[in-house]
Design an enzyme around this catalytic site. Structure first.
Site, PDB file in Angstrom:
ATOM      1  N   ARG A 183       0.845  -1.205   0.000  1.00 35.85           N
ATOM      2  CA  ARG A 183       0.000   0.000   0.000  1.00 35.85           C
ATOM      3  C   ARG A 183       0.877   1.251   0.000  1.00 35.85           C
ATOM      4  O   ARG A 183       0.557   2.253  -0.626  1.00 35.85           O
ATOM      5  CB  ARG A 183      -0.953   0.003   1.214  1.00 35.85           C
ATOM      6  N   TYR A 234     -14.599  16.364 -17.471  1.00 33.84           N
ATOM      7  CA  TYR A 234     -15.015  14.964 -17.442  1.00 33.84           C
ATOM      8  C   TYR A 234     -16.162  14.817 -16.425  1.00 33.84           C
ATOM      9  O   TYR A 234     -16.076  15.347 -15.306  1.00 33.84           O
ATOM     10  CB  TYR A 234     -13.810  14.110 -17.028  1.00 33.84           C
ATOM     11  N   ASP A 247      -5.701  18.605 -15.646  1.00 31.78           N
ATOM     12  CA  ASP A 247      -5.970  17.225 -16.061  1.00 31.78           C
ATOM     13  C   ASP A 247      -5.496  17.117 -17.510  1.00 31.78           C
ATOM     14  O   ASP A 247      -6.098  17.678 -18.421  1.00 31.78           O
ATOM     15  CB  ASP A 247      -7.474  16.928 -15.932  1.00 31.78           C
ATOM     16  N   LYS A 301      -6.478   5.874 -20.151  1.00 35.34           N
ATOM     17  CA  LYS A 301      -6.643   6.355 -21.507  1.00 35.34           C
ATOM     18  C   LYS A 301      -5.342   6.194 -22.308  1.00 35.34           C
ATOM     19  O   LYS A 301      -4.947   5.084 -22.550  1.00 35.34           O
ATOM     20  CB  LYS A 301      -7.142   7.803 -21.466  1.00 35.34           C
TER      21      LYS A 301
HETATM   22  C1  LIG Z   1     -11.550   9.174 -17.956  1.00 33.44           C
HETATM   23  C2  LIG Z   1     -11.166  10.468 -17.412  1.00 33.44           C
HETATM   24  C3  LIG Z   1     -11.011  10.661 -16.038  1.00 33.44           C
HETATM   25  C4  LIG Z   1     -11.295   9.569 -15.038  1.00 33.44           C
HETATM   26  O1  LIG Z   1     -10.412   8.498 -15.188  1.00 33.44           O
HETATM   27  P1  LIG Z   1     -10.794   6.971 -14.827  1.00 33.44           P
HETATM   28  O2  LIG Z   1      -9.524   6.261 -15.083  1.00 33.44           O
HETATM   29  O3  LIG Z   1     -11.917   6.581 -15.753  1.00 33.44           O
HETATM   30  O4  LIG Z   1     -11.233   6.952 -13.413  1.00 33.44           O
HETATM   31  C5  LIG Z   1     -10.605  11.897 -15.592  1.00 33.44           C
HETATM   32  N1  LIG Z   1     -10.370  12.912 -16.448  1.00 33.44           N
HETATM   33  C6  LIG Z   1     -10.523  12.770 -17.780  1.00 33.44           C
HETATM   34  C7  LIG Z   1     -10.250  13.921 -18.677  1.00 33.44           C
HETATM   35  C8  LIG Z   1     -10.924  11.548 -18.311  1.00 33.44           C
HETATM   36  O5  LIG Z   1     -11.101  11.415 -19.621  1.00 33.44           O
END
Ligand SMILES: *Cc1c(COP(=O)(O)O)cnc(C)c1O
Length: 382
Positions: free
Chosen positions: A49, A101, A172, A197
């Site tokens: 962890r 998002y 982000d 992603k």
């Molecule tokens: C998908 C996404 C998230 C969240 O990520 P997860 O891995 O699905 O929890 C956050 N910000 C953006 C821009 C995203 O496309």
């Protein structure tokens, strides 16, 4: 010796790589705990962890790709953002992009608000951000491009405001990945990624990152990740490490595909609007070119009717209708019922997300096959 981006994707920071067996593929340390040589002594690893070698290797690679010092790998993008929010306290105020998002909006407006954090959701590309600052404002949180409307925010401008007022800028960077954009170089304090992603790139696992070059934030994040326990598992860390090796190749091919698709869609009379920063002559193009090395492979488009949007989703033969993005497979998403289903209708419409809007994540298939698929789906609508 310094390496260029593509080499770092394969080797990370060569100095940091100390795998004792010489394994070329970094091993999956599938262990919960680590033996101590004696009281007060440690191999550097105590309990997974807190830290695990596979996760640490991934964190080092991601930190290097973002020109940062520290990265923290979480079990998903949302787990990363949720953990990052723990650096704030009840009574703090954050300014965020209105178009974000959907999961981030859901987190902020439900969980974070319940925990006493206040928000102003504004269009950071158009509104005067400084007029929304309050004495208790602690950070600006943006996406650029935004999800799903592909809005471009000027990172340097936001960083200048943040610096002047002694608050943090959080970006982000999921949509462009570190291959095309490095917000820390532009003045951001924290970079977020959904590693699910582009970094992972194969639609086969979830991951998320908090990245920083600020030692104070890094120390807080290390305390948070070991305390909340949402760090990424060893096998998932390995999958993301493997995905990152081909990041440059995938980003280039996916971007070329997105550009070919945008060109095709622009000639399709039943497509009313295309949201893609790579279209020359727009303000988005200008700002994106000034801060990123590419425009990415995400594009959103509006068709003439809800019926046509639903018809396309039902009738593509190759492109799956699925949530997520950034993988080898081109995906079509319907934000209204998927990613942004939990966003109040009023907010959704204000952001331009109507029931005629489709989001496409270009993958790495053959561009002609993708265009032919979209074309047959559109042409078969009467
Ligand atoms: C998908 C996404 C998230 C969240 O990520 P997860 O891995 O699905 O929890 C956050 N910000 C953006 C821009 C995203 O496309």
């Amino acid at each position: 010796m310094s390496f260029s981006f593509a080499t770092k994707c394969v080797y990370g920071n060569k100095d940091a790589l100390k795998e004792p067996t010489g394994a070329i593929s970094f091993p999956i340390y599938q262990t919960a705990t680590f033996a101590h040589p004696a009281v007060g002594e440690s191999t550097g690893f105590d309990y997974s962890r807190l830290q695990n070698p596979t996760r640490q290797q991934l964190e080092k690679v991601v930190a290097v790709l973002e020109n940062a010092t520290d990265a923290f790998a979480f079990s998903s993008g949302m787990a990363a953002i949720t953990a990052m929010m723990e650096i704030f306290a009840p009574g703090d105020h954050l300014i965020t992009s209105a178009d974000l998002y959907g999961g981030s909006i859901r987190l902020f407006d439900n969980i974070s608000k319940k925990n006493g954090i206040e928000f102003s959701h504004i269009d950071c590309s158009k509104e005067d951000v400084e007029t929304f600052l309050r004495p208790n404002t602690k950070a600006i949180f943006i996406e650029t491009p935004t999800n799903p409307m592909m809005g471009i925010v000027d990172i340097r401008k936001m960083a200048a405001i943040a610096r002047e007022h002694g608050i943090l800028l959080i970006v982000d960077n999921t949509f462009l990945s570190p291959y095309f954009q490095n917000p820390i170089d532009l003045g951001a304090d924290i970079v977020i990624h959904s590693g699910t992603k582009f970094l992972g790139g194969h639609n086969d696992t979830l991951a998320g990152f908090v990245v920083t070059a600020n030692p104070e934030i890094a120390e807080k994040m290390y305390f948070i990740i070991k305390t909340v326990g949402s760090g990424l598992a060893p096998i998932d860390s390995w999958l993301i490490l493997r995905g990152i090796k081909t990041l440059p190749l995938r980003m280039e091919k996916a971007q070329a595909n997105a550009q070919a698709i945008a060109k095709y869609l622009s000639k399709e009379p039943r497509v009313k609007k295309i949201y893609y920063p790579g279209i020359e002559g727009t303000e988005s193009y200008r700002v994106c070119s000034s801060q990123a090395r590419g425009f990415g492979s995400m594009l959103t488009f509006e068709v003439e009717s809800r019926e046509l949007a639903l018809h396309i989703l039902k009738n593509t033969k190759l492109i799956p209708f699925a949530e997520s993005l950034g993988g080898a497979e081109t995906l079509l998403t319907y934000p209204v019922t998927q990613t942004h289903a939990d966003v109040p209708e009023e907010t959704r419409l204000a952001n331009g997300i109507t029931d005629c809007v489709l989001r496409l994540s270009a993958g790495i298939e053959d561009a002609e096959d993708l265009i032919n698929d979209l074309k047959q789906a559109i042409d078969s609508f009467s």
